[in-house]
Design an enzyme around this catalytic site. Structure first.
Site, mmCIF file in Angstrom:
data_model
loop_
_atom_site.group_PDB
_atom_site.id
_atom_site.type_symbol
_atom_site.label_atom_id
_atom_site.label_comp_id
_atom_site.label_asym_id
_atom_site.label_seq_id
_atom_site.Cartn_x
_atom_site.Cartn_y
_atom_site.Cartn_z
ATOM 1 C CD GLU A 41 4.147 52.655 73.943
ATOM 2 O OE1 GLU A 41 3.102 53.275 73.655
ATOM 3 O OE2 GLU A 41 4.190 51.412 74.038
ATOM 4 C CE LYS B 125 0.615 53.999 69.007
ATOM 5 N NZ LYS B 125 0.246 53.262 70.232
ATOM 6 C CB CYS C 159 2.567 50.546 71.009
ATOM 7 S SG CYS C 159 1.518 49.372 71.913
#
Length: 558
Positions: free
Chosen positions: A308, A372, A429
């Protein structure tokens, strides 16, 4: 509290150490009651990863039962009894969450000069707010409370409901949900393929709280019956898991050879734009490092994966960096990387920033992108009602992005298409901790392709060598079992891993280690799991059935 209340709770005139302990807990009052509840909640945190001490949850929930017994004033749930139980629940939840989430404080120390003042808000304030869910759960349990074994069901219904709400309301935060006490053992976690994390939560509470009835003296059946049932349930769950997990390794996807890069970059001054050249050098060197006689670098793998937010700059707007990547990756090789990206909407001079997964091939040719969807409040953005006020006070989110990240569009969230791989369910995440949110639902264009793996790129460097990264891995691992999909997880500082669709870790790199992980891709299960098909519906039906049954029995005995 009088001895008559002890009798109405079902303790009678029994003697023995356990009964004495239960009566002492029940008869505590004032600050001692709050302290006992906090200590019991804190003990329960030892049942979570990386400790996995299930007996700690048994102690924790048995004390919870006895504390609610102490709030009883007879069979009728008075307002005072419900309020007293809610206060106990808040204290229990505060102890549980503080002991389980203390490591969040590490993030406030990365840029201590700017965020140290807010450390108490993260370490104490967040648990204090989230503990309100447990107050609700204990209060609901008290509304359903009755004498004898049925109160164990009441506690399970109340607490499992509060955990479900904690995972969904106000963006949700299902970290260390109580079902993880069962969700970290290979055999026991297989139940998640049927009922998911929240179904495991209901089971975990029923099993762990059952020994509380050993202190009840009305009959042998009342004392030992729940414990026997809990033992059967635990054995059945383990038996199902043992039968479900094959002795042989899962098949692999032919033609796929993965390389996961774990650069072990600290989340401090080293990860700053002025160090962009050194950081890119590190990624490229690791990507082409000889790791074994048959893995000499990029030439011997098909897909290289970086974690990430791999770069402290916008790689899409950096021709020099793109040219270096193009030179390093020959035709036929794919790079999958986390990166911040910018997009300027039509008619708006200000760019929007996204926390994304980018795919690149020779050229470099940019491929599919995932933005995301489920951002971290205060970490990646400031919640709307507080945004303007906090920025006026010069307070920003942890990630230093002007205005914070923008969430991807839920309506258009899609499975990533990456050459050489089956369809990819992408997560970034902590998106991987949300059960039922891994595979997007149907869109106006129809259902998405059936994914062949879960990809999780993360950066746990914020939390150092604490339980946090280990808890993160354990929760992501359970998603593989729920969905019947392999999980490929690449982390900046660890723990990077490849996990098969049964939850078995086939390859991994430990926390705090620089290196590469070369691995094959396990295949998905041939059919969908019950949970993948129905989501939380089985849990919801069981919960409603338990609620109606408990309510009916309580009314008949009133």
């Amino acid at each position: 509290m009088t001895s008559s209340v002890v009798g109405r709770a079902g303790y009678g005139a029994a003697t023995g150490p356990l009964v004495a302990l239960a009566q002492w807990v029940m008869l505590t009052a004032g600050w001692r009651r709050i302290a006992v509840a906090m200590a019991a909640g804190a003990a329960g945190a030892l049942a979570m990863p990386p400790f996995g001490l299930f007996p700690a949850l048994v102690v924790s929930l048995c004390v919870a039962v006895w504390l609610i017994d102490g709030a009883a004033t007879g069979r009728r749930a008075t307002r005072g009894a419900v309020l007293a139980s809610a206060v106990i629940g808040w204290a229990w939840g505060f102890g549980y969450l503080t002991a389980g989430l203390w490591w969040l404080g590490s993030a406030f120390l990365v840029e201590a000069e700017e965020f140290l003042w807010a450390l108490p808000l993260g370490v104490v304030g967040l648990p204090a707010v989230l503990a309100l869910f447990y107050a609700l759960g204990f209060g609901l349990a008290r509304l359903l409370w009755s004498r004898g074994a049925l109160r164990i069901v009441a506690l399970a219904l109340g607490l499992s409901a509060s955990e479900w709400l904690r995972g969904h309301l106000f963006t949700g935060f299902p970290w260390n949900t109580l079902g993880m006490a069962l969700g970290q053992n290979l055999w026991l976690m297989q139940g998640a393929s049927l009922v998911g994390l929240y179904g495991l939560t209901l089971l975990a509470i029923l099993i762990a709280a059952a020994p509380a009835t050993l202190a009840v003296a009305d009959s042998a059946r009342g004392r030992f019956g729940p414990l026997v049932l809990a033992g059967f349930a635990l054995a059945a769950l383990a038996g199902f898991g043992a039968a479900r997990v094959p002795a042989a390794a899962d098949p692999i996807v032919s033609g796929v050879r993965l390389r996961l890069v774990q650069p072990n970059l600290n989340q401090d001054a080293k990860f700053r734009p002025e160090n962009r050249q050194d950081i890119l050098d590190r990624y490229l060197e690791l990507s082409d490092r000889a790791a074994a006689p048959d893995r000499t670098g990029i030439a011997d793998v098909t897909h290289v994966i970086w974690p990430e937010s791999a770069f402290p700059f916008l790689i899409q707007r950096d021709p020099e960096a793109l040219a270096r990547i193009a030179a390093a990756f020959p035709p036929g090789k794919q790079l999958i990387t986390g990166a911040a990206r910018a997009e300027v909407p039509v008619g708006d001079a200000r760019p929007r920033f996204f926390n994304s997964i980018l795919t690149m091939s020779a050229g470099p040719k940019l491929g599919d992108i995932y933005d995301k969807v489920h951002l971290v409040p205060f970490g990646e953005y400031l919640p709307g009602p507080l945004d303007a006020t906090l920025r006026a006070l010069h307070i920003r989110q942890f990630v230093s992005i002007p205005g914070g990240f923008t969430a991807g569009d839920r309506a258009t969230q899609r499975i990533m298409t990456i050459p050489g791989l089956p369809p990819v369910a992408a997560t970034i995440c902590y998106e991987a901790i949300f059960p039922g949110a891994i595979v997007p639902g149907a869109t106006p264009n129809g259902p998405p392709p059936v994914p062949g793996l879960i990809l999780n790129l993360t950066n746990d460097a914020w939390f150092g060598d604490t339980p946090g990264p280990r808890q993160h891995l354990a929760q992501a691992r359970l998603r593989a079992v729920e969905e019947g999909l392999p999980l490929v997880r690449d982390a900046n500082t660890g723990i990077s891993a490849v996990i098969d669709a049964h939850g078995r870790i086939t390859a991994s790199l430990p926390l705090g280690v620089e290196g590469v992980l070369d691995a094959n891709l396990p295949a998905r299960l041939s059919g969908r799991t019950l949970y993948a098909s129905l989501g939380d519906l089985p849990f919801g039906l069981v919960w409603i059935g338990g609620f109606l049954t408990t309510l009916a029995v309580r009314r008949r005995s009133a």
